[in-house]
Design an enzyme around this catalytic site. Structure first.
Site, PDB file in Angstrom:
ATOM      1  N   ILE A  14       0.999  -1.232  -0.249  1.00 33.84           N
ATOM      2  CA  ILE A  14      -0.123  -0.084  -0.196  1.00 33.84           C
ATOM      3  C   ILE A  14       0.831   1.141  -0.140  1.00 33.84           C
ATOM      4  CG2 ILE A  14      -0.270   0.188   2.436  1.00 33.84           C
ATOM      5  CD1 ILE A  14      -3.079   0.679   0.219  1.00 33.84           C
ATOM      6  N   SER A  36      11.115   0.043   8.717  1.00 32.02           N
ATOM      7  CA  SER A  36      10.629  -1.047   8.128  1.00 32.02           C
ATOM      8  C   SER A  36      11.527  -2.057   8.271  1.00 32.02           C
ATOM      9  CB  SER A  36       9.923  -0.862   6.976  1.00 32.02           C
ATOM     10  OG  SER A  36       9.095  -1.915   6.582  1.00 32.02           O
ATOM     11  N   ARG A  37      10.966  -3.383   8.697  1.00 31.05           N
ATOM     12  CA  ARG A  37      11.885  -4.438   9.125  1.00 31.05           C
ATOM     13  C   ARG A  37      12.521  -4.781   7.596  1.00 31.05           C
ATOM     14  NH1 ARG A  37      12.828  -6.218  13.895  1.00 31.05           N
ATOM     15  NH2 ARG A  37      10.981  -5.059  14.510  1.00 31.05           N
ATOM     16  N   LYS A  90      -6.152   2.438   7.564  1.00 31.12           N
ATOM     17  CA  LYS A  90      -7.177   1.637   7.916  1.00 31.12           C
ATOM     18  C   LYS A  90      -6.977   0.428   8.029  1.00 31.12           C
ATOM     19  CE  LYS A  90      -8.704  -0.948   5.288  1.00 31.12           C
ATOM     20  NZ  LYS A  90      -8.813  -1.847   4.087  1.00 31.12           N
ATOM     21  N   ASP A 168     -11.486  -6.673   6.083  1.00 30.21           N
ATOM     22  CA  ASP A 168     -10.522  -5.854   5.414  1.00 30.21           C
ATOM     23  C   ASP A 168     -10.860  -4.938   4.064  1.00 30.21           C
ATOM     24  OD1 ASP A 168      -7.444  -5.013   6.058  1.00 30.21           O
ATOM     25  OD2 ASP A 168      -7.746  -5.611   3.730  1.00 30.21           O
TER      26      ASP A 168
END
Lengths: 307, 307
Positions: A14, A36-37, A90, A168
């Site tokens: 996203i 971010s990993r 969201k 979702d």
């Protein structure tokens, strides 16, 4: 005005598809870091964790949180406690109560909290909302059918407790319906179909009403192959509305409606900028509340294993 | 002052055991009517339905709604639209969203809406609340284990969607915990055990925390035979509290605490009277919100059929 120095935590599909281009196109924001990993964005300073990013000394005003909802609270708490404005993808959290807790923390810290619902920024939504203020809806039918294998490849979190399953995508429809209806609706009956080997539903049928007795039916299904459907059909006493493609196309009495051209994520970031400049917050939990209601009130039916 | 003319809709066990004696003992209320399909109260005018009662011309100021939660919204809507003050038994509704809708309607009508949580009126609750404002809790353990066959004989609605199952008693514990904790808690993890032949859980294990990292564990079980347990154990840095019998007994550091003597339902009706006289409402959905969160976030595990 100086651009808002923005960071993104939780880089994935996203972010590449929506957040990064919307931010790049908005001169009010400057993307300064990611946390971010496993992923990063070319040309942007990358950290592995939120804590590392906050401790780095990098100047950051605001952070967009795009990790799965089960991990969002802890990240949001760290960001708010560090005095950053926060944009929540969201759904805004894994539970309603943790969102309440974040609202209180943001107010205490005097920073902006924005629980975003991107589908509310689809071009037909405000047009339809204005129409329904003039013409009371009698019957609303939501049909949200897509292919989970196409849209969520290898996303195991959607099947785990808190991952919401077909809600979702379905919550996008609920975010539109709760925005356009003149009266607040509530659930009367629900059926959730949960695959035998999973924790979250692959399909749901929902029946809502409101104080005026409006009939609102929703059909969410993740098993649709071929053509995908994100439609909302509304009948009023004198008009017939058909929103297609998640609010990107509108037909009024079989004729195409004229729509503004701005995209969902550019509009979301314009709104986030306004909230920060006005020192206000925007946290409407209604779509997530309807999902929680559906889990609590709905009949759970076991269906074929999903593999 | 003239007594408030009160009616009861939905007459059953809780009305005979609690509401009727509490109302009889409170001179601020006069019980003038009941509306119930199968039951009535000796010496009180009886109607079969809410509509029949409202249409009868009987003078009524306020109505207590004691039917199962699945049927409460429609009755509440009728009562509020007729301009009556409304007392909702717990839980206030089958969904969070319908309670939101009732709140809006009560405000519009200028009448009192009271979402009651009787366990919050147990004698130890306010004593412990004050204690925890001085001594921050570190660990809270809720053990709520009772025998469903004894407490809910032939109540099929508790096993149907919206009936909440073991959360029907468990929500009492949640109503106490949300009242006494200085910080708002939220769910981190939950397991719900649902009998193979039923729709609602017979047992639940819940782990909450709050913004300060307080550890709150809850163990709800409806399969307990023999001694019944409604305990909350709280450790602070320097004290150890043990609420027993649903907040009717308190031990602080192994010594019995002194408690006021007023009963739960007399206290509830005293509060309802105050709300009506002050033209205010009291609708805290937090306990029901935690239950909805548990259904949404919890892992659902199938367990032995219940017969």
């Amino acid at each position: 005005m100086t651009p808002i120095k923005l960071a993104i935590a939780g880089v994935g599909k996203i972010v590449y598809d929506q957040h990064a281009p919307a931010i790049a196109g908005n001169p009010d924001f400057q993307l300064v870091a990611t946390a971010s990993r496993n992923h990063s964005i070319d040309g942007v300073t990358a950290f592995k964790t939120m804590a590392e990013m906050l401790d780095s000394g990098t100047q950051i005003d605001a952070i967009s949180l795009c990790m799965p909802p089960q991990y969002r609270y802890e990240a949001a708490r760290q960001a708010l406690r560090a005095g950053k404005h926060v944009f929540l993808e969201k759904p805004p959290g894994a539970t309603l109560s943790e969102v309440e807790s974040l609202k209180a923390l943001a107010a205490e810290q005097g920073v902006t909290l924005f629980a975003s619902w991107h589908s509310r920024h689809a071009p037909a939504v405000q047009v339809v909302k204005r129409h329904l203020q003039q013409h009371a809806p009698r019957r609303v039918e939501v049909i949200w059918r897509e292919d989970v294998r196409h849209w969520h490849p290898d996303q195991e979190w959607i099947w785990q407790p808190g991952g919401l399953g077909v809600f979702d995508p379905g919550i996008n429809a609920l975010s539109i319906v709760t925005e356009i209806l003149p009266q607040a609706m509530f659930l009367k009956q629900a059926t959730l179909e949960v695959p035998a080997n999973r924790q979250t539903p692959i399909a749901a049928r929902l029946a809502f009403t409101d104080a005026l007795g409006t009939d609102v039916q929703a059909d969410f299904d993740w098993r649709q192959t071929g053509e995908q459907t994100w439609d909302i059909v509304i009948d009023t006493a004198s008009t017939h509305l058909h929103l297609k493609k998640g609010g990107h196309e509108l037909w009024i009495d079989q004729a195409p409606g004229e729509l503004p051209v701005e995209g969902e994520y550019p509009s979301l970031y314009a709104h986030f900028c306004q909230l920060i400049r006005n020192k206000s917050s925007d946290v409407d939990v209604a779509p997530l509340r309807h999902v929680a209601d559906a889990f609590m009130l709905g009949e759970h039916v076991v269906t074929d294993a999903f593999v």
